[in-house]
Design an enzyme around this catalytic site. Structure first.
Site, PDB file in Angstrom:
ATOM      1  N   TYR A 181       0.860  -1.190   0.000  1.00 24.16           N
ATOM      2  CA  TYR A 181       0.000   0.000   0.000  1.00 24.16           C
ATOM      3  C   TYR A 181       0.889   1.231   0.000  1.00 24.16           C
ATOM      4  O   TYR A 181       1.915   1.275   0.697  1.00 24.16           O
ATOM      5  CB  TYR A 181      -0.901   0.032   1.245  1.00 24.16           C
ATOM      6  CG  TYR A 181      -1.632   1.352   1.426  1.00 24.16           C
ATOM      7  CD1 TYR A 181      -2.891   1.547   0.866  1.00 24.16           C
ATOM      8  CD2 TYR A 181      -1.047   2.411   2.125  1.00 24.16           C
ATOM      9  CE1 TYR A 181      -3.555   2.751   1.005  1.00 24.16           C
ATOM     10  CE2 TYR A 181      -1.707   3.620   2.259  1.00 24.16           C
ATOM     11  CZ  TYR A 181      -2.956   3.789   1.701  1.00 24.16           C
ATOM     12  OH  TYR A 181      -3.604   4.988   1.831  1.00 24.16           O
ATOM     13  N   GLU A 225      -3.350   7.674  -4.013  1.00 27.69           N
ATOM     14  CA  GLU A 225      -3.406   6.444  -3.228  1.00 27.69           C
ATOM     15  C   GLU A 225      -3.357   5.257  -4.176  1.00 27.69           C
ATOM     16  O   GLU A 225      -4.186   5.151  -5.080  1.00 27.69           O
ATOM     17  CB  GLU A 225      -4.678   6.385  -2.378  1.00 27.69           C
ATOM     18  CG  GLU A 225      -4.750   5.145  -1.492  1.00 27.69           C
ATOM     19  CD  GLU A 225      -6.017   5.110  -0.658  1.00 27.69           C
ATOM     20  OE1 GLU A 225      -5.908   4.991   0.577  1.00 27.69           O
ATOM     21  OE2 GLU A 225      -7.113   5.200  -1.240  1.00 27.69           O
TER      22      GLU A 225
END
Length: 397
Positions: free
Chosen positions: A118, A206
């Site tokens: 991530y 993101e």
């Protein structure tokens, strides 16, 4: 301004970030053609079909599926396009899927196992620095990771003046447990990602997941991108990426006429001048037992036309049971605002079917109250904040 995944990936790729390649299609026949072309260009034999909406968690709602042949590409695309996709980030009604991204399969076999990470870039408002947040737990909701295994979330703060430094990018690659070619690829990825964030004037990049492939390449498999509206004048090409179908139609209408409007779920409409006063007004409504139906800042020029437009936008929400107008007469005189309210009320006729409470404070506030009281209209005029709260309670009761 939020972007679709495919648009975010295009921006990333323009700054040198490696991406999972794909093509967008708005019907199942175009999806098959895209899959054929993608197979020719990339050699992929499987395809990932991804619904394109402004919300995360698409896979959980059935909006991301793997197709192993062209027949599955057609059937899956046909099922997804037009569906109302419900995810943890949509309303209970869901969002209509207007297009899908046909993406190459990047989880191919090789010498090493693929690994998911991530990574996001955003502003830490507490320190005034940009921040890269990253974790070895890619593919999962970062909120779940933060709650259950917070020690697996790392952050690297970056001084905007200095930019990201070499040791910071290497630290990120090291904390992700990488070595050799994968380490070098991740360092390049981090530099390119940060460059994309800064030079596109984004407020968020993101990527979940960032993938280390079986042959140790590092690429973005997903992309959630939010651009700063205030900087769009520097990026004329990005303005064309706005998908109004994904935005609240009332907010789009308000923005088109220069009103700062945010739709909420309450029962008391707000019309205020100034963001700070608008927030205080929303607090007042809560304390009075109601729930704000919107945030609406009409700005410093609350003339009749602007007030009428505000009323019409607020009244499009069927949940609104009352409207509270709270204006501070600094730049604009209160009596002019009051005349605007009276004129707007008369122009709208019987379309106003809920009580309107008006609080005008500042220059010529007394004259404004007298003007509204003498109008003969069904408008409740008050001067003090406390009075406004009491009237809100009364009309809701």
């Amino acid at each position: 301004m939020n972007l679709h995944e495919y648009q975010g990936k295009e921006i990333l790729n323009s700054f040198g970030v490696k991406i999972q390649r794909g093509m967008v299609a708005d019907n199942h026949k175009k999806a098959v053609e895209a899959a054929k072309l993608l197979a020719t260009e990339t050699g992929t034999g499987w395809w990932v079909i991804k619904a394109q909406i402004h919300a995360g968690g698409r896979g959980k709602g059935g909006g991301v599926k793997l197709a192993k042949n062209l027949g599955e590409v057609e059937s899956i695309s046909k099922d997804i396009i037009g569906m109302m996709l419900k995810t943890p980030q949509t309303s209970a009604e869901g969002k209509k899927v207007n297009q899908v991204l046909i993406a190459e399969d990047v989880y191919y076999p090789g010498e090493n196992e693929p690994e998911e990470y991530y990574m996001s870039v955003l502003l830490n408002r507490g320190t005034g620095k940009n921040m890269i947040m990253y974790s070895t737990e890619g593919g999962m909701d970062i909120e779940t990771v933060a709650e259950e295994t917070p020690h697996l979330i790392f952050t690297e703060e970056i001084d905007p003046g200095a930019g990201i430094l070499g040791f910071q990018a290497r630290k990120i690659a090291f904390n992700l447990g990488l070595s050799g070619k994968a380490f070098k690829e991740m360092v390049r990825f981090v530099f390119a990602l940060y460059k994309a964030y800064v030079e596109s004037d984004a407020s968020l990049f993101e990527i979940n997941p960032v993938l280390k492939t079986s042959d140790d390449n590092v690429l973005a498999v997903d992309a959630k991108v939010t651009l700063d509206d205030n900087a769009l004048y520097r990026h004329k090409d990005y303005q064309d990426l706005r998908d109004l179908r994904e935005e609240n139609p009332i907010e789009v209408e308000a923005n088109a006429v220069g009103l700062n409007y945010v739709d909420l779920d309450g029962n008391v409409g707000c019309m205020v001048n100034g963001a700070g006063l608008a927030m205080s007004t929303m607090d007042l409504i809560k304390q009075s037992g109601g729930e704000p139906a919107n945030f609406l800042d009409v700005g410093g020029t609350a003339d009749a036309e602007r007030v009428e437009t505000g009323f019409r936008i607020i009244l499009r929400d069927p949940k609104v049971k009352a409207i509270l107008v709270n204006i501070f007469g600094g730049i604009v005189r209160c009596d002019r605002v009051a005349q605007g309210i009276v004129d707007a009320y008369k122009n709208m006729g019987d379309s106003i079917k809920v009580p309107i409470i008006v609080r005008l404070q500042g220059t010529n506030a007394v004259e404004a109250k007298e003007l509204i009281d003498a109008s003969g209209l069904d408008v409740i005029s008050v001067v003090e904040f406390r009075e406004a709260a009491e009237k809100v309670q009364e009309v809701l009761a």
